[in-house]
Design a protein around this motif. Structure first.
Motif, PDB file in Angstrom:
ATOM      1  N   HIS A   1     -60.659 -42.265  45.397  1.00  0.00           N
ATOM      2  CA  HIS A   1     -60.893 -42.169  46.869  1.00  0.00           C
ATOM      3  C   HIS A   1     -60.756 -41.034  47.658  1.00  0.00           C
ATOM      4  O   HIS A   1     -60.975 -41.099  48.210  1.00  0.00           O
ATOM      5  CB  HIS A   1     -59.975 -43.696  47.198  1.00  0.00           C
ATOM      6  N   ILE A   2     -59.637 -40.397  46.093  1.00  0.00           N
ATOM      7  CA  ILE A   2     -59.951 -39.129  46.995  1.00  0.00           C
ATOM      8  C   ILE A   2     -61.230 -38.484  47.103  1.00  0.00           C
ATOM      9  O   ILE A   2     -61.521 -37.448  49.119  1.00  0.00           O
ATOM     10  CB  ILE A   2     -59.225 -37.673  45.919  1.00  0.00           C
ATOM     11  N   LEU A   3     -62.489 -38.644  46.841  1.00  0.00           N
ATOM     12  CA  LEU A   3     -63.369 -38.078  47.126  1.00  0.00           C
ATOM     13  C   LEU A   3     -64.231 -38.385  48.245  1.00  0.00           C
ATOM     14  O   LEU A   3     -65.335 -38.241  48.823  1.00  0.00           O
ATOM     15  CB  LEU A   3     -64.611 -37.660  46.028  1.00  0.00           C
ATOM     16  N   THR A   4     -64.397 -40.453  48.402  1.00  0.00           N
ATOM     17  CA  THR A   4     -65.307 -41.466  48.646  1.00  0.00           C
ATOM     18  C   THR A   4     -64.235 -42.072  50.080  1.00  0.00           C
ATOM     19  O   THR A   4     -64.713 -42.186  50.822  1.00  0.00           O
ATOM     20  CB  THR A   4     -65.415 -42.698  48.209  1.00  0.00           C
ATOM     21  N   ALA A   5     -63.480 -41.681  50.583  1.00  0.00           N
ATOM     22  CA  ALA A   5     -62.439 -42.303  51.539  1.00  0.00           C
ATOM     23  C   ALA A   5     -62.339 -41.363  52.994  1.00  0.00           C
ATOM     24  O   ALA A   5     -62.693 -42.707  54.049  1.00  0.00           O
ATOM     25  CB  ALA A   5     -60.830 -42.624  51.528  1.00  0.00           C
TER      26      ALA A   5
END
Lengths: 664, 271
Positions: A231-235
């Motif tokens: 999620h660090i990349l997608t949020a």
């Protein structure tokens, strides 16, 4: 012996390769999703992203959000420190200290502070997960591994920095106290630790801390794209690609031979749906807001999103190469959380979407899966068969003869709508027309409209059901037919302004029918009554109103799905002379009555009944009147009150409350 | 084996009114539905099709707009749908209707496949005679099994069927050789809901229309000419407003007691 930079370079290369492979593996799976345009209004999208991803507006809506906020922002700051670490690991001559002194001092101070804050936040998160996790299943190994890694990074950083400081201190032969005092102004925590380190072991401490930091960082890099921490990349992109309008409806389907209807395979979802599944951090806020989850039904919105991801990872690579799925997504053979019972348990109240910090859209996915069950398989809980046939044959949920639609008006002087002479169409709706209890609300409304001198008329026997329930239940084929008929009728009759007393009709006309080319001015009776009071067309004598204490229950489709929160409260305040009492969960956090999403027409199996949970919550306010703004809520509260045998508490629609005050 | 299911388009009788002058049904604006009992016959034919992989043909006699009814049958999964429609079929009573339906079944028997079963609803909700099914059985010489609420056994190799008949207060299990005509009751099954791909296919599918040039029946045996039944009058029973007992709002318990007393006095409560 091989030098440290060489070993580090090799390890870094391997880690970056694993990272890149993990990212490619997952992100390339998005391409199997269907097309969907989420690139409109880029300017607004950037602002939304800044507000929700960077300023973390929704994350901060809950107490522990501040902890995440701290981790997020300290991570951004520590990106500088970690970049230095990596560059320094490869080329030992590169160091932050070579920056101009005016830049270096504030930077290292920020890094030092960020590190201690991050460490503190990690410890809090650790303790919280052990002592009071957001939900019981949150105590996963994955969560503890990642927290441990972050913690290790910080600890290693401090020892690394402190040992370097101490080394300089001993080498320069300066007075430790004054040296540490000066250093303490730049990096307080590191300087504190530096003073405690034994001089003799400084070299080995430095070496150990360096490698600990290196290994923690590299492990983190490898782990990131292969875990929920992706999620660090997608949020951040997920906030950018959020639906700019409220996700209170679902897209139309094209009824052409050869098309698929609904979703039973991951590749039938859109790429954004799939991105949603990679953006979930499993924070559990959706399930803690979900009326089905909280009353022990099989539905768990977090589980649905998680299972979509699990299924995508299993089937995606094959589907990308044109193969058939190896594992079903939904139903008996499907993923755990996408079973029939779960998909039918949703009330479409939207609490999950309201709670999600990164704008994952759970409800539309559930409706898409229902569409598959209903349209492709004709498989649904048996009580829905009658509903669908009644709706199709007689355009009302009970299957009552359409000629009885105007029976409520038999003794009243009600005029038919005529676009030349009437301003508003009063669309009574099925509950207001046929349901014995809700007919009282209709009559109260007509009295208020007449009293205020509003120009209104009805469609009478020509009125048809709006189709809300069948759309939320996934019977899009039938909804499509009903919507097209209604749109044609409204256009033919020249309807421009519509008064509704049901939030389900409200949202359907306002949001769903727009997809069918009908732009209406739809006004819910709460808004209309508020306006009539404000304009002085409804005059109130506040001193004589006797309602006792009134508690107001927000309807999901009025509040959460359409942002109408104040109008009903203002109506109640005007009618009773006092603002209504609020339940613990109110406004956008309100808890559903249990009847939305077509659940009105279904049996409720297992767990506690949703309406009972809500009735009990209302009774905590010790009200004499529970005020609602929706005919379904009315039914659910009336039933719930009978079940808890609560004497003396009454349920009133706000039109009834207003009518009692105005017409008495 | 071929299964033929007979279905009829009927006005939604809960919405029907009778013209007091002409004594006929007021049909304007009244939606048509598939006769509810026939939906159970249709469902059973489809279940047998699923089980025995036989073919199902649906037939209906009616005006051209009865095509909609047959399209519903196609959407549910019948293999063939035939509309028996001709001006000379009009005005038929149950005898003339069964003549036309029997002729169509015979034609299917020779042209499509050997007919093993004919399924009908126990009656229609507009005429309520329950005669057409038995009429077909008589004319075709098929076994006649009415009021079926369960098919106990169907043996295609032995060409035998055993069914349960729902009679007043009892069930009767009967066995008969094929071909047989069954009329069915609602308890037999729960009709399925059409799948969208099937609905779309049905919308494009052709419903075959057979008129009397195809069936070549003697005009004296069909339509109004072939109908000995003559309807002299249709009327709604007059509703008499009864006595109002007590005041249910003021005294619900007392009013209920009053009602019970009245009913017992008239011997209308089983004690």
């Amino acid at each position: 012996m091989t030098s440290r930079p060489t070993i580090f370079a090799v390890l870094l290369f391997i880690s970056l390769a694993i990272f890149a492979w993990g990212c490619w593996r997952r992100f390339s799976l998005l391409t199997i999703g269907q097309r969907e345009d989420r690139f409109d209004n880029p300017g607004q999208r950037v602002l939304e992203m800044l507000k929700y991803a960077f300023a973390q507006k929704r994350v901060l809506a809950k107490p522990f959000g501040i902890n995440h906020f701290v981790i997020f922002w300290t991570f951004l700051i520590l990106l500088v420190a970690n970049s230095e670490f990596i560059l320094n690991g490869l080329f030992p001559s590169i160091k932050l200290i070579k920056l101009p002194f005016e830049l270096y001092v504030p930077l290292v101070f920020m890094i030092d502070m960020a590190s201690i804050l991050a460490l503190g936040a990690v410890v809090i998160a650790y303790v919280r997960r052990i002592v009071a996790p957001p939900f019981p299943e949150a105590r996963t190994a994955e969560a503890f591994v990642i927290l441990t890694l972050i913690g290790m990074l910080m600890v290693a950083y401090f020892f690394l920095n402190a040992s370097e400081l101490a080394t300089i201190m001993y080498r320069s032969n300066s007075d430790p106290a004054s040296f540490l005092a000066t250093a303490g102004k730049m990096m307080p925590v590191s300087a504190l630790i530096a003073g405690l380190l034994p001089q003799a072991q400084l070299g080995s401490i430095h070496g150990a801390a360096w490698w600990l930091h290196a290994l923690a960082l590299l492990t983190f890099i490898c782990y990131l794209p292969n875990s929920k921490h992706m999620h660090i990349l997608t949020a951040i992109p997920n906030c950018f690609f959020r639906r700019l309008e409220k996700p209170n409806t679902v897209p139309r389907e094209e009824f052409k031979a050869g098309n698929t209807f609904g979703v039973d395979r991951v590749d039938h979802f859109t790429w954004k749906d799939l991105l949603d599944s990679f953006s979930c951090t499993e924070c559990g806020r959706c399930q803690n807001a979900c009326p089905a989850s909280l009353t022990k039904k099989p539905l768990n919105p977090r589980g649905i999103i998680h299972d979509i991801k699990v299924n995508l990872l299993k089937n995606g690579p094959g589907l990308k190469n044109g193969q058939q799925p190896v594992k079903a997504l939904i139903g008996e053979e499907g993923e755990e959380h996408c079973c029939d019972e779960a998909i039918w348990a949703c009330t479409t109240c939207g609490a999950c979407m309201e709670a999600c910090p990164v704008f994952i859209e759970q409800m539309p996915k559930i409706i898409q899966m229902r569409r598959h069950f209903v349209e492709t398989e004709a498989r649904f809980p048996e009580e829905l068969l009658n509903l669908f046939e009644n709706m199709e044959g007689r355009s009302n949920p009970w299957g009552i003869a359409p000629s009885e639609r105007t029976k409520w008006s038999a003794t009243l002087d009600v005029k038919p709508f005529d676009s030349d002479t009437t301003e508003y169409l009063f669309y009574v709706g099925c509950a207001g027309s046929f349901d014995a209890r809700n007919k009282h609300v209709t009559v109260a409304m007509t009295q208020l409209l007449d009293k205020a001198g509003v120009s209104w008329g009805i469609l009478g026997k020509e009125e048809k059901c709006c189709g809300d329930s069948v759309r939320r239940l996934g019977n899009e084929y039938l909804f499509d037919k009903m919507a097209r008929e209604n749109v044609a009728l409204f256009k033919e009759r020249g309807v421009k302004k519509v008064i509704v007393q049901c939030p389900h009709c409200f949202t359907t006309f306002k949001n769903d029918y727009r997809q069918f080319g009908l732009e209406l001015e739809v006004i819910h009776h709460s808004e209309l009554l508020r306006n009539l009071v404000q304009d002085g067309r409804l005059v109130l004598d506040k001193t004589t109103a006797e309602f006792g204490s009134v508690v107001f229950h927000d309807s999901c489709y009025l509040g959460r799905h359409n942002d109408v929160y104040d109008a009903p409260r203002e109506v109640i305040a005007a009618a009773t002379g006092a603002a209504p009492a609020e339940m613990e969960r109110n406004r956008n956090n309100a808890f559903c009555c249990g009847a939305g999403g077509g659940r009105m027409w279904m049996e409720e199996h297992g767990g506690e009944r949703i309406n009972l949970a809500r009735v009990k919550e209302a009774l905590e306010q010790k009200p004499e009147t529970i005020c609602v703004s929706c005919p379904y809520c009315m039914t659910m509260f009336e039933d719930g009150l009978k079940d808890v045998k609560s004497e003396g508490v009454r349920v009133r629609d706000l039109a009834e409350v207003m009518a009692e005050a105005v017409l008495r | 084996m071929l299964i033929v299911v007979c279905i009829k388009q009927v006005p939604d009788t809960t919405q029907v009114q009778i013209d007091p002058v002409t004594n006929t049904l007021v049909r304007e604006g009244i939606p048509f539905i598939v006769n509810p009992y026939d939906t159970h016959a249709l469902e059973e034919s489809l279940r047998l099709k699923d089980r025995f992989r036989c073919k199902v043909a649906a037939i209906s006699m009616g005006p051209p707009n009865a095509e909609a009814t047959l399209k519903k049958a196609l959407a549910l999964g019948v293999d063939k749908a035939i509309l028996l429609s001709d001006r000379v079929f009009g005005g038929a009573d149950t005898l003339a209707t069964s003549n036309v339906l029997s002729a169509a079944i015979s034609k299917l028997n020779t042209e499509m496949d050997e007919v093993g079963l004919v399924l009908c609803g126990k009656q229609t909700i507009d005429g309520d005679t329950a005669q057409v099914g038995p009429g077909i059985a008589s004319r075709l010489g098929y076994q006649q099994l009415t009021l079926v609420d369960r098919i106990e056994n169907l043996d295609l190799s032995q060409k035998r069927i055993r069914v349960s008949r729902k009679l007043e207060g009892r069930h009767e299990i009967v066995e008969a050789p094929l071909p047989a005509m069954l009329t069915v009751v609602r308890e037999l099954n729960r009709p399925r809901y059409p799948k969208v791909p099937m609905r779309l296919a049905a919308a494009d599918a052709q419903v075959e229309v057979w008129n009397n040039q195809v069936l070549k029946l003697d005009e004296q045996s069909i339509g109004l000419k072939g109908s000995p039944t003559w309807v002299s009058k249709i009327f709604s029973p007059e509703r008499v407003v009864g006595e109002i007992l007590g005041d249910g709002y003021a005294d619900p318990e007392g009013t209920a007691a009053l009602l019970i007393e009245k009913l017992m006095a008239k011997d209308m409560l089983p004690i």
